[in-house]
Write an enzyme that holds these catalytic residues in place. Structure first.
Site, PDB file in Angstrom:
ATOM      1  N   ASN A   1       0.883  -1.184  -0.179  1.00  0.00           N
ATOM      2  CA  ASN A   1      -0.029   0.094   0.005  1.00  0.00           C
ATOM      3  C   ASN A   1       0.839   1.350  -0.066  1.00  0.00           C
ATOM      4  O   ASN A   1       1.387   1.615   1.214  1.00  0.00           O
ATOM      5  CB  ASN A   1      -0.752  -0.009   1.222  1.00  0.00           C
TER       6      ASN A   1
ATOM      7  N   LYS B   1       0.087   4.220  -0.067  1.00  0.00           N
ATOM      8  CA  LYS B   1      -0.595   5.226   0.685  1.00  0.00           C
ATOM      9  C   LYS B   1      -0.225   6.674  -0.460  1.00  0.00           C
ATOM     10  O   LYS B   1      -0.091   6.642  -1.854  1.00  0.00           O
ATOM     11  CB  LYS B   1       0.037   5.587   1.800  1.00  0.00           C
TER      12      LYS B   1
ATOM     13  N   HIS C   1      -9.663   1.213   5.062  1.00  0.00           N
ATOM     14  CA  HIS C   1      -8.197   1.591   5.766  1.00  0.00           C
ATOM     15  C   HIS C   1      -8.249   2.460   6.912  1.00  0.00           C
ATOM     16  O   HIS C   1      -9.183   3.302   6.926  1.00  0.00           O
ATOM     17  CB  HIS C   1      -7.226   2.016   4.835  1.00  0.00           C
TER      18      HIS C   1
ATOM     19  N   GLU D   1      -6.666   4.821   7.911  1.00  0.00           N
ATOM     20  CA  GLU D   1      -6.569   6.225   7.623  1.00  0.00           C
ATOM     21  C   GLU D   1      -7.726   7.104   6.859  1.00  0.00           C
ATOM     22  O   GLU D   1      -8.145   8.078   6.897  1.00  0.00           O
ATOM     23  CB  GLU D   1      -5.412   6.383   6.704  1.00  0.00           C
TER      24      GLU D   1
ATOM     25  N   GLU E   1      -5.635  -4.893  10.810  1.00  0.00           N
ATOM     26  CA  GLU E   1      -4.713  -4.007  10.880  1.00  0.00           C
ATOM     27  C   GLU E   1      -4.939  -3.273  12.494  1.00  0.00           C
ATOM     28  O   GLU E   1      -5.586  -2.233  12.180  1.00  0.00           O
ATOM     29  CB  GLU E   1      -4.708  -2.995   9.906  1.00  0.00           C
TER      30      GLU E   1
ATOM     31  N   GLY F   1       2.400   1.936  11.148  1.00  0.00           N
ATOM     32  CA  GLY F   1       3.235   3.070  10.974  1.00  0.00           C
ATOM     33  C   GLY F   1       4.388   3.277  11.995  1.00  0.00           C
ATOM     34  O   GLY F   1       5.038   4.106  12.460  1.00  0.00           O
TER      35      GLY F   1
ATOM     36  N   SER G   1       3.100  -2.426  10.350  1.00  0.00           N
ATOM     37  CA  SER G   1       4.817  -2.087  10.860  1.00  0.00           C
ATOM     38  C   SER G   1       5.273  -3.776  10.309  1.00  0.00           C
ATOM     39  O   SER G   1       6.243  -4.097  11.194  1.00  0.00           O
ATOM     40  CB  SER G   1       4.995  -2.276  12.265  1.00  0.00           C
TER      41      SER G   1
END
Ligand code: PGA
Length: 247
Positions: free
Chosen positions: A6, A8, A91, A93, A161, A167, A209
């Site tokens: 991904n 992003k 996701h 985000e 996730e 991250g 991660s």
């Protein structure tokens, strides 16, 4: 095993996008590891159209709109026509920007209607002592699965996730033991929706991660069918080392 990179919004140059795609193509030699990349829409258009390699493409999100007067929207039909075969949905985000379970459910149905395999992200913000986070996951699964047919549920990939693990570095990621437990829990929830051995066969991947240092340990014995990789997918050497750690 499926490995989804991904990108992003990390990639903002055509040169870099092409370099990452070239590296991904070199990783398609193992038949049991499917490489999927999820560039942002402009680069998806650039790279997926005319793709003859074994690399598959995913959209990072889809519009709720199915086209027409909807300025700025990128529909399932568009990305499917460009050559994407997967769509990442829900996701964290996107959820942080206001996306609800209902919206994710509708996007999942748009994806399936356009022959895109949905990769639906679920995950708790934090782990509380009373294990309320387990009911968060259960509700996220229910919202997506309930309106789908058995066949559509089997086509849908669930990406676990945990937000607290996104991250960071390999050192701060989930442990293999904890991941194994979560996989058991999620598959148990899936038994409520899938008959027979469906819950064992449904594809369940993990993200948060993953780096070259922890990929192998998180793959072996945990019961996951693959990974969703963020920051480690936007450096060609790192991504190559990560995928090779799974060989
Ligand atoms: P990360 O992101 O690998 O950078 O933690 C994973 C994700 O958000 O999909």
């Amino acid at each position: 095993m499926i490995v989804v990179g991904n990108w992003k919004a990390y990639v903002e140059s055509t040169e870099k996008a092409k370099k990452l795609f070239a590296a991904a193509k070199r990783l398609t030699t193992k038949p049991d590891i499917e490489i999927v990349i999820a560039p942002s829409s402009p680069y998806l258009g650039l790279l997926a159209a005319g793709n003859r390699s074994k690399v598959a493409f995913a959209a990072q999100d889809l519009s709720l709109s199915t086209g027409g007067a909807a300025t700025g929207e990128i529909t399932a039909g568009m990305v499917s026509e460009l050559g994407a075969t997967y769509a990442i949905l829900g996701h964290s985000e996107r959820r942080a920007m206001g996306e609800t379970d209902e919206m994710i459910s509708e996007k999942t149905r748009h994806a399936l209607a356009n022959k895109l395999i949905p990769i639906v992200c679920i995950g708790e913000k934090e782990r509380d002592q009373d294990a309320r986070y387990l009911s968060v996951l259960r509700a996220q699964i229910a919202a997506v699965y309930t309106p789908l047919s058995q066949k559509e549920r089997m086509q849908t990939i669930i990406a676990y996730e945990p937000i607290w693990a996104i991250g960071k570095t390999a050192a701060e990621a989930i442990t293999p033991a904890d991941l194994g437990e979560m996989v058991l829990y999620i598959r148990k929830v899936l038994t409520e929706y899938l008959p027979g051995r469906g819950s064992e066969k449904a594809r369940l991947i993990y993200g948060g991660s993953i780096e070259p240092a922890n990929a192998r340990n998180l793959a072996s014995g945990t019961g996951v069918d693959g990974f969703l990789i963020g920051h480690a997918s936007v450096d060609s050497d790192t991504f190559t080392n990560l995928v090779k750690a799974l060989y």
